[in-house]
Design a protein around this motif. Sequence first.
Motif, PDB file in Angstrom:
ATOM      1  N   PRO A 141       0.753  -1.181  -0.036  1.00 36.15           N
ATOM      2  CA  PRO A 141      -0.013   0.059  -0.023  1.00 36.15           C
ATOM      3  C   PRO A 141       0.817   1.351  -0.054  1.00 36.15           C
ATOM      4  CG  PRO A 141      -0.860  -1.729   1.719  1.00 36.15           C
ATOM      5  CD  PRO A 141       0.639  -2.265   1.219  1.00 36.15           C
ATOM      6  N   SER A 142       2.070   1.090   0.608  1.00 33.75           N
ATOM      7  CA  SER A 142       2.778   2.436   0.791  1.00 33.75           C
ATOM      8  C   SER A 142       3.345   2.760  -0.504  1.00 33.75           C
ATOM      9  CB  SER A 142       3.686   2.301   1.827  1.00 33.75           C
ATOM     10  OG  SER A 142       4.626   1.365   1.449  1.00 33.75           O
ATOM     11  N   MET A 143       3.531   1.848  -1.405  1.00 27.97           N
ATOM     12  CA  MET A 143       4.121   2.070  -2.664  1.00 27.97           C
ATOM     13  C   MET A 143       3.135   2.354  -3.852  1.00 27.97           C
ATOM     14  SD  MET A 143       7.126   0.122  -4.469  1.00 27.97           S
ATOM     15  CE  MET A 143       8.123   0.058  -3.159  1.00 27.97           C
ATOM     16  N   ALA A 144       1.813   2.028  -3.507  1.00 23.54           N
ATOM     17  CA  ALA A 144       0.696   2.185  -4.398  1.00 23.54           C
ATOM     18  C   ALA A 144       0.697   3.452  -5.318  1.00 23.54           C
ATOM     19  CB  ALA A 144      -0.618   1.904  -3.775  1.00 23.54           C
ATOM     20  N   PRO A 145       1.026   4.407  -4.787  1.00 21.00           N
ATOM     21  CA  PRO A 145       1.083   5.798  -5.597  1.00 21.00           C
ATOM     22  C   PRO A 145       2.123   5.795  -6.663  1.00 21.00           C
ATOM     23  CG  PRO A 145       0.710   6.423  -3.478  1.00 21.00           C
ATOM     24  CD  PRO A 145       0.875   5.161  -3.431  1.00 21.00           C
ATOM     25  N   GLN A 146       3.396   5.374  -6.391  1.00 18.11           N
ATOM     26  CA  GLN A 146       4.550   5.072  -7.263  1.00 18.11           C
ATOM     27  C   GLN A 146       4.052   4.068  -8.282  1.00 18.11           C
ATOM     28  OE1 GLN A 146       4.470   5.419  -3.955  1.00 18.11           O
ATOM     29  NE2 GLN A 146       6.915   5.946  -3.188  1.00 18.11           N
ATOM     30  N   LEU A 147       3.646   2.898  -7.953  1.00 15.25           N
ATOM     31  CA  LEU A 147       3.313   2.096  -9.037  1.00 15.25           C
ATOM     32  C   LEU A 147       2.421   2.315  -9.757  1.00 15.25           C
ATOM     33  CD1 LEU A 147       3.358  -1.289  -6.310  1.00 15.25           C
ATOM     34  CD2 LEU A 147       4.901  -0.750  -8.493  1.00 15.25           C
ATOM     35  N   LEU A 148       1.222   3.102  -9.426  1.00 13.66           N
ATOM     36  CA  LEU A 148       0.298   3.702 -10.301  1.00 13.66           C
ATOM     37  C   LEU A 148       1.009   4.234 -11.553  1.00 13.66           C
ATOM     38  CD1 LEU A 148      -3.147   5.183  -9.332  1.00 13.66           C
ATOM     39  CD2 LEU A 148      -1.774   5.977 -11.178  1.00 13.66           C
ATOM     40  N   VAL A 149       1.734   5.303 -11.026  1.00 15.79           N
ATOM     41  CA  VAL A 149       2.325   6.073 -12.057  1.00 15.79           C
ATOM     42  C   VAL A 149       3.367   5.254 -12.954  1.00 15.79           C
ATOM     43  CG1 VAL A 149       4.194   7.775 -12.327  1.00 15.79           C
ATOM     44  CG2 VAL A 149       2.625   8.168 -10.375  1.00 15.79           C
ATOM     45  N   LEU A 159      -2.487  -3.346 -13.883  1.00 13.50           N
ATOM     46  CA  LEU A 159      -1.824  -2.981 -12.479  1.00 13.50           C
ATOM     47  C   LEU A 159      -2.078  -1.554 -11.995  1.00 13.50           C
ATOM     48  CD1 LEU A 159       0.388  -3.309 -10.543  1.00 13.50           C
ATOM     49  CD2 LEU A 159       2.012  -2.641 -12.124  1.00 13.50           C
ATOM     50  N   LYS A 160      -2.425  -0.955 -13.030  1.00 14.76           N
ATOM     51  CA  LYS A 160      -2.711   0.507 -12.756  1.00 14.76           C
ATOM     52  C   LYS A 160      -4.085   0.506 -11.907  1.00 14.76           C
ATOM     53  CE  LYS A 160      -3.867   4.932 -15.118  1.00 14.76           C
ATOM     54  NZ  LYS A 160      -4.233   5.614 -16.191  1.00 14.76           N
ATOM     55  N   ALA A 161      -5.139  -0.193 -12.625  1.00 18.66           N
ATOM     56  CA  ALA A 161      -6.243  -0.276 -11.858  1.00 18.66           C
ATOM     57  C   ALA A 161      -6.323  -0.599 -10.498  1.00 18.66           C
ATOM     58  CB  ALA A 161      -7.103  -1.242 -12.838  1.00 18.66           C
ATOM     59  N   HIS A 162      -5.573  -1.683 -10.320  1.00 20.93           N
ATOM     60  CA  HIS A 162      -5.271  -2.022  -8.871  1.00 20.93           C
ATOM     61  C   HIS A 162      -4.745  -1.359  -7.843  1.00 20.93           C
ATOM     62  CE1 HIS A 162      -6.667  -6.599  -9.237  1.00 20.93           C
ATOM     63  NE2 HIS A 162      -6.250  -6.525 -10.413  1.00 20.93           N
ATOM     64  N   CYS A 163      -3.806  -0.605  -8.393  1.00 17.35           N
ATOM     65  CA  CYS A 163      -3.159   0.412  -7.556  1.00 17.35           C
ATOM     66  C   CYS A 163      -3.964   1.669  -7.605  1.00 17.35           C
ATOM     67  CB  CYS A 163      -1.881   0.908  -8.278  1.00 17.35           C
ATOM     68  SG  CYS A 163      -0.359  -0.409  -8.520  1.00 17.35           S
ATOM     69  N   GLU A 164      -4.762   1.914  -8.397  1.00 19.01           N
ATOM     70  CA  GLU A 164      -5.832   3.165  -8.195  1.00 19.01           C
ATOM     71  C   GLU A 164      -6.498   2.718  -6.958  1.00 19.01           C
ATOM     72  OE1 GLU A 164      -8.654   5.476 -10.974  1.00 19.01           O
ATOM     73  OE2 GLU A 164      -7.532   3.810 -12.019  1.00 19.01           O
ATOM     74  N   GLN A 165      -7.226   1.241  -7.017  1.00 16.93           N
ATOM     75  CA  GLN A 165      -8.022   0.797  -5.906  1.00 16.93           C
ATOM     76  C   GLN A 165      -7.188   1.084  -4.462  1.00 16.93           C
ATOM     77  OE1 GLN A 165      -9.476  -2.986  -6.687  1.00 16.93           O
ATOM     78  NE2 GLN A 165     -10.854  -3.084  -5.003  1.00 16.93           N
ATOM     79  N   GLN A 166      -5.869   0.726  -4.497  1.00 18.11           N
ATOM     80  CA  GLN A 166      -5.395   0.836  -3.310  1.00 18.11           C
ATOM     81  C   GLN A 166      -5.193   2.268  -2.705  1.00 18.11           C
ATOM     82  OE1 GLN A 166      -1.528  -1.561  -3.282  1.00 18.11           O
ATOM     83  NE2 GLN A 166      -2.432  -3.031  -4.399  1.00 18.11           N
ATOM     84  N   VAL A 168      -7.131   4.769  -3.262  1.00 15.67           N
ATOM     85  CA  VAL A 168      -8.450   5.178  -3.040  1.00 15.67           C
ATOM     86  C   VAL A 168      -8.858   4.497  -1.562  1.00 15.67           C
ATOM     87  CG1 VAL A 168     -10.881   5.113  -3.530  1.00 15.67           C
ATOM     88  CG2 VAL A 168      -9.246   5.450  -5.227  1.00 15.67           C
ATOM     89  N   ALA A 169      -8.354   3.445  -1.228  1.00 17.05           N
ATOM     90  CA  ALA A 169      -8.633   2.825  -0.132  1.00 17.05           C
ATOM     91  C   ALA A 169      -7.836   3.624   1.034  1.00 17.05           C
ATOM     92  CB  ALA A 169      -8.369   1.665  -0.144  1.00 17.05           C
ATOM     93  N   GLN A 170      -6.812   4.061   0.794  1.00 17.42           N
ATOM     94  CA  GLN A 170      -6.047   4.533   1.738  1.00 17.42           C
ATOM     95  C   GLN A 170      -6.033   6.275   1.789  1.00 17.42           C
ATOM     96  OE1 GLN A 170      -2.062   3.182   1.554  1.00 17.42           O
ATOM     97  NE2 GLN A 170      -2.092   3.507  -0.589  1.00 17.42           N
ATOM     98  N   LEU A 171      -6.895   6.943   1.231  1.00 15.27           N
ATOM     99  CA  LEU A 171      -7.248   8.313   1.148  1.00 15.27           C
ATOM    100  C   LEU A 171      -7.380   8.896   2.542  1.00 15.27           C
ATOM    101  CD1 LEU A 171      -9.556   9.230  -1.792  1.00 15.27           C
ATOM    102  CD2 LEU A 171      -7.063   9.818  -1.554  1.00 15.27           C
ATOM    103  N   ASN A 189      -9.299   8.026 -13.583  1.00 15.77           N
ATOM    104  CA  ASN A 189     -10.593   8.845 -13.189  1.00 15.77           C
ATOM    105  C   ASN A 189     -11.275   8.469 -11.919  1.00 15.77           C
ATOM    106  OD1 ASN A 189     -10.318  10.144 -15.534  1.00 15.77           O
ATOM    107  ND2 ASN A 189     -11.119   8.523 -16.729  1.00 15.77           N
ATOM    108  N   ARG A 190     -11.193   7.270 -11.701  1.00 16.35           N
ATOM    109  CA  ARG A 190     -11.832   6.627 -10.403  1.00 16.35           C
ATOM    110  C   ARG A 190     -11.288   7.221  -9.239  1.00 16.35           C
ATOM    111  NH1 ARG A 190     -11.802   0.642  -7.883  1.00 16.35           N
ATOM    112  NH2 ARG A 190     -13.009   1.018  -5.811  1.00 16.35           N
ATOM    113  N   LEU A 191      -9.880   7.550  -9.186  1.00 17.93           N
ATOM    114  CA  LEU A 191      -8.885   8.034  -8.093  1.00 17.93           C
ATOM    115  C   LEU A 191      -9.414   9.566  -8.099  1.00 17.93           C
ATOM    116  CD1 LEU A 191      -7.100   8.010  -5.937  1.00 17.93           C
ATOM    117  CD2 LEU A 191      -5.102   8.190  -7.455  1.00 17.93           C
TER     118      LEU A 191
END
Length: 399
Positions: A141-149, A159-166, A168-171, A189-191
């Motif tokens: 989770p801590s790396m999810a924003p960087q992985l999304l990028v 992978l982008k969709a899964h990271c986006e979900q992660q 969002v879950a920790q906003l 868009n979801r994020l």
Amino acid sequence: MLCRSFSWFIRIFVAVAIFTGFCHPVPVTESYTGVTVHTLTTDNSESLTVERVQEAEKATAVDLGALLDAGDGAVVTLLAGDTRLVAHRAVLAARSPVFADMFRRVTVEGSSSQLVLSGTEGPVLRQVLAYLYTLQVPQLPSMAPQLLVAADVYGLSVLKAHCEQQVVAQLSVETAAAAGVIAIRHSANRLKQAAVAFIKAHLLRVMATQGWAQAVVNDPQTVVVLTHLIAETPTDTRDLSGEEKGKMLIAAAKEGSVSKVRTLLVVRADVDAKDENQQNPLHWAAARGHVEVARRLLEDEADVNARDRWQNTPLHQAAWNGHAPVVRLLAASFANHDASDESGNTPLHDAARRGHADAATALLEAGADREVRNDNGDTPLDLAKRNNHQRLVDILGSS
């Protein structure tokens, strides 16, 4: 006699056996890296390999995750800072259209087998490669924003969709600003929708965080887009009232936060909101010497000649506190440089009383009247003399 007959028998048997072998090939089974092949000996002593497709596909099903750190057979080295990772071109090209395009260009240009990936940090690149080999989404989770990028950069939509979900879950109030910026820059868009709704629902708390300040410094243009979205996007949460926005704007002006002031103005905070002493945000920006905040408020048509409960204008506040740059800004914005407060003092009176030579000079350059008298009959020069401000005496006494 018996020995000679037996010898001939052996010779005839061997001849028959050899002849039979040439006429009827004998299959010989070999194993090579897990793939079973069948070699047939032919009448011209040449070997012919026949693959059984279904058996070969089953036999060569290898766990690609085990190859991630293997040097043997790696055909490309990826460099990200101090991180060096070896990988197989075929795997990367099959999973990522971006890598596939890179390798095509490398082939055309005749480059080496190394790729420098300056936009991705080493630990992030390692997780991206782990995904490319295993198709297992990293649970970090801590790396999810960087992985999304990175997923967006390398065209990895799953992978982008899964990271986006992660993400969002920790906003949270600390992460929402950065998440919103990432969402806008990388079309998540979801994020984006989640971050905008979250920020709008917790605007005061989000704007008070270091995360918001860093987003403004690092990517001000995207923050402007984000604030427009906050202003335009309806949510199911309670909107801030006009009074609350006004209080926040005054607090931001006191603090000198250009980013907060900009955001609040975008969400339609009243630029001339008043506190209990009838002071507006421009009064406070002038009093504290926050010239860029004052500039932003003036751009939004703040009342440059607004009066507080003592009839002070923002120019009075700037002069009283000796903020010459703000004095010049307000004077250039058509502030009344001879406005009188409830005691008849002009901004020049205030600068003279307090000994602020630079502010007094700026007022004189703007055309302030040095001969004007307050309700006690004092000129600015009189106040400078009474308070022993010799430099002001020299400035105001010269013609």
